[in-house]
Motif scaffolding. Sequence first.
Motif, PDB file in Angstrom:
ATOM      1  N   MET A  49       0.627  -1.260   0.191  1.00 52.55           N
ATOM      2  CA  MET A  49       0.210   0.293  -0.168  1.00 52.55           C
ATOM      3  C   MET A  49       0.640   1.404   0.030  1.00 52.55           C
ATOM      4  O   MET A  49       2.028   0.933   0.695  1.00 52.55           O
ATOM      5  CB  MET A  49      -0.936   0.495   1.427  1.00 52.55           C
ATOM      6  CG  MET A  49      -1.441   1.091   0.896  1.00 52.55           C
ATOM      7  SD  MET A  49      -3.044   0.940   2.998  1.00 52.55           S
ATOM      8  CE  MET A  49      -2.916   2.517   3.086  1.00 52.55           C
ATOM      9  N   GLU A  50       1.059   2.130  -0.860  1.00 50.42           N
ATOM     10  CA  GLU A  50       1.289   3.399  -0.852  1.00 50.42           C
ATOM     11  C   GLU A  50       0.270   4.252  -0.343  1.00 50.42           C
ATOM     12  O   GLU A  50      -0.729   4.666  -1.274  1.00 50.42           O
ATOM     13  CB  GLU A  50       1.913   3.573  -2.633  1.00 50.42           C
ATOM     14  CG  GLU A  50       2.963   2.218  -2.769  1.00 50.42           C
ATOM     15  CD  GLU A  50       4.074   2.833  -1.523  1.00 50.42           C
ATOM     16  OE1 GLU A  50       4.852   3.109  -1.780  1.00 50.42           O
ATOM     17  OE2 GLU A  50       5.055   1.639  -1.646  1.00 50.42           O
ATOM     18  N   PHE A  51       0.632   5.095   0.490  1.00 43.67           N
ATOM     19  CA  PHE A  51       0.309   6.248   0.485  1.00 43.67           C
ATOM     20  C   PHE A  51       0.463   7.461  -1.014  1.00 43.67           C
ATOM     21  O   PHE A  51       0.077   8.749  -0.477  1.00 43.67           O
ATOM     22  CB  PHE A  51       1.276   7.430   1.863  1.00 43.67           C
ATOM     23  CG  PHE A  51      -0.228   6.602   3.023  1.00 43.67           C
ATOM     24  CD1 PHE A  51      -1.398   7.082   3.536  1.00 43.67           C
ATOM     25  CD2 PHE A  51      -0.039   5.173   3.183  1.00 43.67           C
ATOM     26  CE1 PHE A  51      -1.678   6.408   4.646  1.00 43.67           C
ATOM     27  CE2 PHE A  51      -0.180   4.623   4.444  1.00 43.67           C
ATOM     28  CZ  PHE A  51      -1.424   5.125   5.337  1.00 43.67           C
ATOM     29  N   GLY A  52       1.456   7.648  -1.241  1.00 44.89           N
ATOM     30  CA  GLY A  52       2.171   8.852  -1.646  1.00 44.89           C
ATOM     31  C   GLY A  52       2.269   9.694  -1.252  1.00 44.89           C
ATOM     32  O   GLY A  52       2.624  10.131  -0.543  1.00 44.89           O
ATOM     33  N   THR A  53       1.835  11.641  -2.334  1.00 46.88           N
ATOM     34  CA  THR A  53       1.942  12.708  -1.037  1.00 46.88           C
ATOM     35  C   THR A  53       1.267  12.323  -0.481  1.00 46.88           C
ATOM     36  O   THR A  53       1.345  13.900   0.894  1.00 46.88           O
ATOM     37  CB  THR A  53       1.722  13.631  -2.549  1.00 46.88           C
ATOM     38  OG1 THR A  53       0.651  13.117  -2.927  1.00 46.88           O
ATOM     39  CG2 THR A  53       2.686  13.415  -4.000  1.00 46.88           C
ATOM     40  N   LEU A  54       0.090  11.853  -0.253  1.00 46.06           N
ATOM     41  CA  LEU A  54      -0.618  11.491   1.263  1.00 46.06           C
ATOM     42  C   LEU A  54      -0.041  11.940   2.419  1.00 46.06           C
ATOM     43  O   LEU A  54       0.001  12.468   3.137  1.00 46.06           O
ATOM     44  CB  LEU A  54      -2.015  11.099   1.182  1.00 46.06           C
ATOM     45  CG  LEU A  54      -3.088  10.789   1.897  1.00 46.06           C
ATOM     46  CD1 LEU A  54      -3.657  12.330   2.198  1.00 46.06           C
ATOM     47  CD2 LEU A  54      -3.946   9.980   1.713  1.00 46.06           C
ATOM     48  N   ALA A  55       0.251  11.257   2.265  1.00 44.77           N
ATOM     49  CA  ALA A  55       1.446  10.894   3.687  1.00 44.77           C
ATOM     50  C   ALA A  55       2.266  12.223   3.838  1.00 44.77           C
ATOM     51  O   ALA A  55       1.850  12.319   5.535  1.00 44.77           O
ATOM     52  CB  ALA A  55       2.431   9.702   3.086  1.00 44.77           C
ATOM     53  N   ASP A  56       3.174  12.729   4.004  1.00 40.68           N
ATOM     54  CA  ASP A  56       3.159  14.110   3.496  1.00 40.68           C
ATOM     55  C   ASP A  56       2.623  15.064   4.319  1.00 40.68           C
ATOM     56  O   ASP A  56       2.628  15.479   5.221  1.00 40.68           O
ATOM     57  CB  ASP A  56       4.105  14.454   2.903  1.00 40.68           C
ATOM     58  CG  ASP A  56       5.488  13.515   2.822  1.00 40.68           C
ATOM     59  OD1 ASP A  56       5.945  13.475   3.160  1.00 40.68           O
ATOM     60  OD2 ASP A  56       6.093  13.613   1.604  1.00 40.68           O
ATOM     61  N   ARG A  57       1.100  15.195   3.246  1.00 41.09           N
ATOM     62  CA  ARG A  57       0.081  16.040   3.877  1.00 41.09           C
ATOM     63  C   ARG A  57      -0.319  15.880   5.744  1.00 41.09           C
ATOM     64  O   ARG A  57      -1.190  16.344   5.872  1.00 41.09           O
ATOM     65  CB  ARG A  57      -0.819  16.355   2.702  1.00 41.09           C
ATOM     66  CG  ARG A  57      -0.861  16.845   1.564  1.00 41.09           C
ATOM     67  CD  ARG A  57      -1.147  16.509   0.153  1.00 41.09           C
ATOM     68  NE  ARG A  57      -0.956  17.061  -0.523  1.00 41.09           N
ATOM     69  CZ  ARG A  57      -0.804  17.959  -0.997  1.00 41.09           C
ATOM     70  NH1 ARG A  57      -1.964  19.335  -1.026  1.00 41.09           N
ATOM     71  NH2 ARG A  57      -0.478  18.524  -2.606  1.00 41.09           N
ATOM     72  N   ILE A  58      -0.549  14.607   5.446  1.00 41.10           N
ATOM     73  CA  ILE A  58      -1.428  14.092   6.431  1.00 41.10           C
ATOM     74  C   ILE A  58      -0.317  14.447   8.021  1.00 41.10           C
ATOM     75  O   ILE A  58      -1.006  14.613   8.544  1.00 41.10           O
ATOM     76  CB  ILE A  58      -1.684  12.495   6.686  1.00 41.10           C
ATOM     77  CG1 ILE A  58      -2.723  12.074   6.211  1.00 41.10           C
ATOM     78  CG2 ILE A  58      -2.020  11.997   7.828  1.00 41.10           C
ATOM     79  CD1 ILE A  58      -3.252  11.031   5.764  1.00 41.10           C
TER      80      ILE A  58
END
Length: 95
Positions: free
Chosen positions: A1-10
């Motif tokens: 599973m990849e969060f992509g750019t969402l990880a940084d935003r979270i």
Amino acid sequence: MEFGTLADRIDNHSYPATSIDLIEDYGDHEVELPNGTQTLKNLFEPLQGEEFDSPEDARQAVLNMVDDRAIGRKGYSDRSPPAPGEETEWEPESI
């Protein structure tokens, strides 16, 4: 599973935050799964405003809410004998 750019935003979001806050800000972001994608909105709508105290709590909620597209092969475990009809070289150890 990849969060992509969402990880940084979270990670950079201000906490505490609710699932509604995160949907409003990042709802269109997709989480990459082995068998497709899901948007944060799609994942968090069932949570009905649940509050997260930290980025870790929000990421864990994502992991808890993904559907079966997040798993590779349904019913597969490398810790059990093969499924009926599967061939394998694995032999259980005798005790």
